[in-house]
Design a protein around this motif. Structure first.
Motif, PDB file in Angstrom:
ATOM      1  N   GLN A 665       0.861  -1.175   0.000  1.00  0.00           N
ATOM      2  CA  GLN A 665       0.000   0.000   0.000  1.00  0.00           C
ATOM      3  C   GLN A 665       0.902   1.231   0.000  1.00  0.00           C
ATOM      4  OE1 GLN A 665      -3.260  -0.494  -0.069  1.00  0.00           O
ATOM      5  NE2 GLN A 665      -4.249   1.431   0.459  1.00  0.00           N
ATOM      6  N   VAL A 666       0.769   2.077  -1.011  1.00  0.00           N
ATOM      7  CA  VAL A 666       1.647   3.243  -1.132  1.00  0.00           C
ATOM      8  C   VAL A 666       0.814   4.497  -1.388  1.00  0.00           C
ATOM      9  CG1 VAL A 666       3.516   1.823  -2.073  1.00  0.00           C
ATOM     10  CG2 VAL A 666       1.958   3.002  -3.640  1.00  0.00           C
ATOM     11  N   PRO A 667       1.332   5.658  -1.010  1.00  0.00           N
ATOM     12  CA  PRO A 667       0.652   6.910  -1.362  1.00  0.00           C
ATOM     13  C   PRO A 667       0.769   7.177  -2.853  1.00  0.00           C
ATOM     14  CG  PRO A 667       2.752   7.364  -0.291  1.00  0.00           C
ATOM     15  CD  PRO A 667       2.536   5.889  -0.200  1.00  0.00           C
ATOM     16  N   LEU A 668      -0.226   7.814  -3.410  1.00  0.00           N
ATOM     17  CA  LEU A 668      -0.166   8.181  -4.829  1.00  0.00           C
ATOM     18  C   LEU A 668       0.484   9.543  -5.036  1.00  0.00           C
ATOM     19  CD1 LEU A 668      -3.665   6.964  -6.096  1.00  0.00           C
ATOM     20  CD2 LEU A 668      -1.417   5.915  -6.484  1.00  0.00           C
ATOM     21  N   ILE A 669       0.675  10.275  -3.946  1.00  0.00           N
ATOM     22  CA  ILE A 669       1.307  11.588  -4.031  1.00  0.00           C
ATOM     23  C   ILE A 669       2.422  11.657  -2.984  1.00  0.00           C
ATOM     24  CG2 ILE A 669       1.000  14.084  -3.763  1.00  0.00           C
ATOM     25  CD1 ILE A 669      -1.932  13.654  -4.564  1.00  0.00           C
ATOM     26  N   TYR A 670       3.580  12.116  -3.401  1.00  0.00           N
ATOM     27  CA  TYR A 670       4.728  12.270  -2.512  1.00  0.00           C
ATOM     28  C   TYR A 670       5.043  13.756  -2.367  1.00  0.00           C
ATOM     29  CZ  TYR A 670       5.244   7.261  -2.931  1.00  0.00           C
ATOM     30  OH  TYR A 670       5.003   5.924  -2.882  1.00  0.00           O
ATOM     31  N   THR A 671       5.329  14.167  -1.123  1.00  0.00           N
ATOM     32  CA  THR A 671       5.537  15.590  -0.880  1.00  0.00           C
ATOM     33  C   THR A 671       6.732  15.813   0.047  1.00  0.00           C
ATOM     34  OG1 THR A 671       4.119  15.685   1.080  1.00  0.00           O
ATOM     35  CG2 THR A 671       3.058  16.023  -1.060  1.00  0.00           C
ATOM     36  N   SER A 672       7.242  17.029   0.010  1.00  0.00           N
ATOM     37  CA  SER A 672       8.275  17.477   0.944  1.00  0.00           C
ATOM     38  C   SER A 672       8.271  18.993   0.938  1.00  0.00           C
ATOM     39  CB  SER A 672       9.660  16.950   0.538  1.00  0.00           C
ATOM     40  OG  SER A 672      10.033  17.478  -0.734  1.00  0.00           O
ATOM     41  N   ALA A 673       8.996  19.587   1.880  1.00  0.00           N
ATOM     42  CA  ALA A 673       9.097  21.042   1.948  1.00  0.00           C
ATOM     43  C   ALA A 673      10.547  21.439   2.155  1.00  0.00           C
ATOM     44  CB  ALA A 673       8.228  21.597   3.070  1.00  0.00           C
ATOM     45  N   TRP A 674      10.923  22.577   1.551  1.00  0.00           N
ATOM     46  CA  TRP A 674      12.317  23.014   1.562  1.00  0.00           C
ATOM     47  C   TRP A 674      12.398  24.515   1.767  1.00  0.00           C
ATOM     48  CZ3 TRP A 674      15.659  18.985   1.303  1.00  0.00           C
ATOM     49  CH2 TRP A 674      15.145  17.779   0.810  1.00  0.00           C
ATOM     50  N   LYS A 675      13.361  24.941   2.574  1.00  0.00           N
ATOM     51  CA  LYS A 675      13.645  26.364   2.759  1.00  0.00           C
ATOM     52  C   LYS A 675      14.888  26.695   1.945  1.00  0.00           C
ATOM     53  CE  LYS A 675      12.228  30.029   5.180  1.00  0.00           C
ATOM     54  NZ  LYS A 675      12.472  30.095   6.628  1.00  0.00           N
ATOM     55  N   SER A 676      14.747  27.591   0.990  1.00  0.00           N
ATOM     56  CA  SER A 676      15.877  27.951   0.138  1.00  0.00           C
ATOM     57  C   SER A 676      16.803  28.891   0.881  1.00  0.00           C
ATOM     58  CB  SER A 676      15.378  28.630  -1.141  1.00  0.00           C
ATOM     59  OG  SER A 676      14.942  29.952  -0.845  1.00  0.00           O
ATOM     60  N   SER A 678      17.522  31.782   0.188  1.00  0.00           N
ATOM     61  CA  SER A 678      16.938  33.126   0.185  1.00  0.00           C
ATOM     62  C   SER A 678      15.799  33.278   1.185  1.00  0.00           C
ATOM     63  CB  SER A 678      16.419  33.471  -1.213  1.00  0.00           C
ATOM     64  OG  SER A 678      15.292  32.659  -1.536  1.00  0.00           O
ATOM     65  N   GLY A 679      15.361  32.155   1.774  1.00  0.00           N
ATOM     66  CA  GLY A 679      14.290  32.213   2.757  1.00  0.00           C
ATOM     67  C   GLY A 679      12.924  31.825   2.240  1.00  0.00           C
ATOM     68  N   ALA A 680      12.796  31.539   0.939  1.00  0.00           N
ATOM     69  CA  ALA A 680      11.505  31.130   0.386  1.00  0.00           C
ATOM     70  C   ALA A 680      11.237  29.667   0.714  1.00  0.00           C
ATOM     71  CB  ALA A 680      11.491  31.339  -1.120  1.00  0.00           C
ATOM     72  N   LEU A 681       9.973  29.289   0.679  1.00  0.00           N
ATOM     73  CA  LEU A 681       9.565  27.924   0.951  1.00  0.00           C
ATOM     74  C   LEU A 681       9.114  27.259  -0.334  1.00  0.00           C
ATOM     75  CD1 LEU A 681       8.896  25.779   3.198  1.00  0.00           C
ATOM     76  CD2 LEU A 681       6.544  26.657   3.100  1.00  0.00           C
ATOM     77  N   GLY A 682       9.605  26.059  -0.570  1.00  0.00           N
ATOM     78  CA  GLY A 682       9.186  25.277  -1.726  1.00  0.00           C
ATOM     79  C   GLY A 682       8.574  23.967  -1.279  1.00  0.00           C
ATOM     80  N   ILE A 683       7.381  23.663  -1.773  1.00  0.00           N
ATOM     81  CA  ILE A 683       6.726  22.389  -1.470  1.00  0.00           C
ATOM     82  C   ILE A 683       6.765  21.545  -2.740  1.00  0.00           C
ATOM     83  CG2 ILE A 683       4.590  21.210  -0.840  1.00  0.00           C
ATOM     84  CD1 ILE A 683       4.977  24.756   0.253  1.00  0.00           C
ATOM     85  N   ALA A 684       7.558  20.475  -2.685  1.00  0.00           N
ATOM     86  CA  ALA A 684       7.700  19.591  -3.840  1.00  0.00           C
ATOM     87  C   ALA A 684       6.591  18.548  -3.829  1.00  0.00           C
ATOM     88  CB  ALA A 684       9.060  18.904  -3.814  1.00  0.00           C
ATOM     89  N   VAL A 685       6.008  18.294  -4.988  1.00  0.00           N
ATOM     90  CA  VAL A 685       4.904  17.347  -5.114  1.00  0.00           C
ATOM     91  C   VAL A 685       5.152  16.476  -6.343  1.00  0.00           C
ATOM     92  CG1 VAL A 685       2.414  17.051  -5.355  1.00  0.00           C
ATOM     93  CG2 VAL A 685       3.317  19.036  -4.124  1.00  0.00           C
ATOM     94  N   ALA A 686       4.997  15.167  -6.175  1.00  0.00           N
ATOM     95  CA  ALA A 686       5.107  14.245  -7.312  1.00  0.00           C
ATOM     96  C   ALA A 686       4.017  13.194  -7.197  1.00  0.00           C
ATOM     97  CB  ALA A 686       6.483  13.583  -7.339  1.00  0.00           C
ATOM     98  N   SER A 687       3.262  13.020  -8.260  1.00  0.00           N
ATOM     99  CA  SER A 687       2.168  12.061  -8.280  1.00  0.00           C
ATOM    100  C   SER A 687       2.532  10.854  -9.141  1.00  0.00           C
ATOM    101  CB  SER A 687       0.903  12.715  -8.844  1.00  0.00           C
ATOM    102  OG  SER A 687      -0.093  11.760  -9.119  1.00  0.00           O
ATOM    103  N   ILE A 688       2.164   9.668  -8.678  1.00  0.00           N
ATOM    104  CA  ILE A 688       2.345   8.473  -9.505  1.00  0.00           C
ATOM    105  C   ILE A 688       0.980   7.950  -9.967  1.00  0.00           C
ATOM    106  CG2 ILE A 688       4.477   7.884  -8.303  1.00  0.00           C
ATOM    107  CD1 ILE A 688       2.921   5.625  -6.889  1.00  0.00           C
ATOM    108  N   SER A 689      -0.055   8.757  -9.762  1.00  0.00           N
ATOM    109  CA  SER A 689      -1.408   8.365 -10.137  1.00  0.00           C
ATOM    110  C   SER A 689      -1.627   8.523 -11.643  1.00  0.00           C
ATOM    111  CB  SER A 689      -2.416   9.216  -9.380  1.00  0.00           C
ATOM    112  OG  SER A 689      -3.728   8.964  -9.837  1.00  0.00           O
ATOM    113  N   ASP A 690      -2.416   7.639 -12.216  1.00  0.00           N
ATOM    114  CA  ASP A 690      -2.740   7.746 -13.645  1.00  0.00           C
ATOM    115  C   ASP A 690      -3.999   8.570 -13.872  1.00  0.00           C
ATOM    116  OD1 ASP A 690      -4.597   5.992 -12.674  1.00  0.00           O
ATOM    117  OD2 ASP A 690      -3.978   4.286 -13.910  1.00  0.00           O
TER     118      ASP A 690
END
Length: 750
Positions: A665-676, A678-690
């Motif tokens: 059983q796996v998630p269909l969406i993978y996420t993470s968050a990153w502080k650059s 420069s101080g900005a926030l990036g939320i990475a998202v990758a879907s394996i759903s069809d």
């Protein structure tokens, strides 16, 4: 006011001691602040209670009659080893140098150790929930401490719904770790990439165990269950003393504490200390990122064999991505893999063909790192006996080597060489030949982030314990770099990851994004614990993600060669490949594909397109996914799916071991968050759903140190666009992600 309170507190404690002592009442020794309270038996020094005052919860089972010894010694004298622990002391004494410190001392041990004194100092860290534990020995003349178990915390009771997070290289998470009855042991430096473990209930409280060693001393961490399902935590230390020494002091402190949260909470605490240590100051990535060939890599191809099976496919992917590609090249060498090391030269396809292929690939921005095991020597090679390799081999206490059979076909063993010998010169010479004569892009140093304890007294190191292994590894990499005549972006990459190796390696191969492929779905789950602490100090890459069955070395016995080597896997396993690539993307790793061939771009078009798109998107988001600091991702409701997972030997399995189907059983969406930076926030998202997926989440800007008003952008394969604006410190995101889509949501940037 703070000084006044401390004085009052100290006076209260002193008066309490005087009163109880005068009355003859038995009392306990208490060391406490606003966050934690430690209670020790005043008669023996045994730990009775470890109380989390913030959570109002007790870690130890106080009803249990068993009080484990805080420490245990293994002392050698005249060839005999004697174990000594707390109950064997004839005298116990305690003292309080100040309100934050408790000193426990044991002495008058019978038998061979009449002069031995054991001193333990425990210090509160202000009002924090963490304590420092230190041990010193005196009166040990003529006795060699072989091992010091300290600290040992017994009676850790079940916190319910527990998780155990351990930095086994990238990181592992055990759910309900007591149910298996397993004894857990890990070595540092080596499989443990950093010195912190956490056992917790994410809703209530957690036990934090760490060490502040900055010099890479060898040690072992463990959790062991008893018949009552209580855990004992302990750290085994392997000291170094010179002949005639009468005293020994551990060169670091153990850290024991309480916390609230999960593995990421514990990692954040450890990072607050770790980033100020020498390995981060001297990180190869941080010091050389601008000119680093490792940092500029967009994609890795991990192929094996001759150049037309390795470099030609890599050039194809370079053209598809339009980005720099590096190759991790196994089986280029003359000797059979896992058998004939270190007889690497000449290349198996010949000097001329090999050099020409390397040159052509370089012209197309494809660099090749060739495989060279860091310390293994094949015992059946001609050079092993001719060059007296046995003299430089790692030895155990009995003088035996640590030979091991990796090659299941030839049954020929490999033996680890000790880095604190002339082996360094041999290896550096071989690496220099590959770099200078054949112009490779660097060396992949297999088994780099591991270590061995060696007891050969003829070698240039202390026997058994100490920190010589990492030190000599640093000497080895310096030798290789000094011999590099080209002085161009040569990469030294190693297997695994570890804080001690940050100053020496340019990139770390972290394969646990593919753990199901080589270990199945049982046991611990992989977590990006190393990334949470050190992502912005290290380049990580690698996976076993493959769309074909494993290859077979042409130099292995032909009788075992499978008929279907490197043939496409069944379509039901394609989602596993997507999962591995999605994990690597959101965990800030450089993407990797194993056993790639041009035909896959047609036969597995969707999967190769997914890989290419992720690599291209990641390269546009390097401030987050290369240079960014790992942050807690926002909460999202994520759908799951049961997928087929292939467990298969990577390249050495026999027919009956080839492909085993499992379900997960796996998630269909993978996420993470990153502080650059420069101080900005990036939320990475990758879907394996069809099918398309709606990405929805909200965050508070104060949780990420962002401005209270600003804009939200999203970048996907079509480019960057304004998604919305926000104000009053509240950000809400609604975004429709295409099937098998990926994006980066940016908050607090222009």
């Amino acid at each position: 006011m703070k000084i006044k309170n401390n004085k009052c507190y100290a006076l209260t404690i002193a008066l309490w001691f005087l009163t109880t002592a005068a009355s003859g009442t038995h009392y306990d020794l208490v060391l406490q602040n606003r966050s934690v309270k430690l209670t020790f038996d005043a008669g023996t020094g045994a730990l009775l209670s470890f109380y989390d005052r913030n959570a109002s919860l007790e870690f130890l089972d106080r009803k249990s009659g068993e009080r484990g010894s805080l420490w245990e010694l293994e002392l050698e004298e005249g060839g005999a080893v004697r174990k000594i622990n707390l109950p064997q002391a004839g005298t116990f004494h305690s003292s309080r140098p100040d309100v934050h410190t408790l000193v426990l001392e044991w002495s008058r041990f019978s038998g061979l150790t009449p002069s031995l004194r054991v001193k333990v100092t425990i210090q509160l860290q202000g009002e924090q929930s963490f304590t420092g534990w230190h041990l010193a020995l005196s009166g040990i003349s003529g006795q060699q401490p072989e091992k010091i178990i300290f600290p040992r915390i017994s009676g850790l009771q079940d916190m319910k719904d527990e998780e155990l997070a351990v930095p086994v290289w990238l990181g592992e998470l055990y759910k309900s770790p007591r149910t298996s009855g397993q004894h857990y042991t890990w070595h540092y430096p080596g499989l443990l990439s950093l010195q912190m473990l956490s056992l917790y209930n994410p809703r209530t409280h957690g036990f934090y165990a760490a060490c502040n060693d900055t010099a890479g001393y060898t040690k072992t961490f463990s959790f062991s269950p008893d018949s009552s399902r209580h855990f004992t935590y302990q750290m085994d230390n392997y000291p170094v003393t010179a002949a005639g020494d009468s005293v020994y002091t551990l060169p670091y402190n153990a850290i024991i504490g309480a916390f609230k949260g999960d593995w990421l909470s514990a990692a954040t605490t450890y990072r607050d200390w770790a980033v100020h240590q020498p390995w981060c100051r001297d990180s190869r990535f941080r010091k050389h990122a601008a000119e680093s060939g490792a940092a500029r890599t967009a994609l890795w191809v991990w192929n094996r064999g001759r150049s037309d099976n390795v470099l030609t496919p890599a050039v194809d992917l370079k053209k598809r991505t339009g980005l720099p590609v590096n190759v991790l090249w196994h089986w280029w060498h003359a000797a059979a893999y896992d058998d004939g090391f270190p007889e690497y030269f000449p290349p198996r396809e010949g000097d001329s063909s090999f050099q020409s292929a390397i040159s052509n690939a370089r012209q197309q921005d494809v660099q090749a790192l060739v495989y060279m095991n860091t310390y293994q020597w094949g015992t059946h090679t001609a050079g092993f006996e001719k060059e007296n390799a046995l003299n430089n081999a790692v030895k155990d206490k009995a003088g035996r080597t640590e030979a091991h059979v990796y090659n299941i076909f030839t049954q020929h063993s490999l033996t680890p060489m000790c880095l604190a010998t002339n082996w360094k010169n041999k290896y550096a010479g071989l690496a220099g030949k590959a770099i200078n004569d054949y112009h490779t892009g660097g060396i992949y140093m297999d088994q780099a982030c591991l270590h061995h304890r060696c007891y050969d007294k003829s070698h240039d190191h202390t026997t058994g314990g100490g920190n010589y292994w990492v030190h000599h590894f640093g000497m080895l990499t310096n030798m290789i770099r000094r011999s590099n005549s080209a002085k161009d972006n040569t990469i030294l990459a190693g297997e695994g990851c570890g804080e001690s190796w940050l100053p020496y390696l340019d990139a770390f191969l972290t394969l646990q994004v593919s753990k199901e492929r080589y270990a199945g779905i049982s046991g611990a789950a992989t977590i990006p614990l190393f990334q949470a602490v050190y992502h912005d100090y290290a380049v990580t890459f690698g996976s076993y993600a493959s769309l074909v069955t494993p290859p077979y070395d042409e130099l292995w016995p032909a009788a075992y060669a499978p008929p279907d080597a490197e043939q496409p896997l069944a379509a039901e396993f394609d989602e596993q490949f997507l999962m591995e690539q999605a994990r690597a993307f959101v965990w800030g790793m450089q993407p990797t594909i194993a056993n790639y061939h041009e035909t896959l771009a047609v036969r597995k078009k969707k999967e190769i397109s997914y890989l290419v798109h992720l690599a291209q998107l990641r390269y546009k988001q390097l401030p987050y996914l290369l240079y960014g600091r790992f942050m807690r991702p926002p909460r999202m409701t994520i759908p799951e799916k049961t997928i087929a997972v292939s467990r298969l030997s990577i390249y050495t399995g026999q027919h009956q071991d080839r492909v085993k189907r499992q379900q997960q059983q796996v998630p269909l969406i993978y996420t993470s968050a990153w502080k650059s930076p420069s101080g900005a926030l990036g939320i990475a998202v990758a879907s394996i759903s069809d099918t398309p997926q709606l990405i929805q989440f909200s965050i508070r800007t104060r949780d990420y140190g962002l401005p209270s008003s600003g804009k939200v952008y999203v970048t996907d394969t079509s480019g960057r666009k304004l998604l919305s604006a926000y104000k009053n410190g509240s950000v809400k995101v609604h975004y429709a992600l295409a099937e098998r889509g990926a994006c980066m949501v940016e908050v607090g940037t222009n």
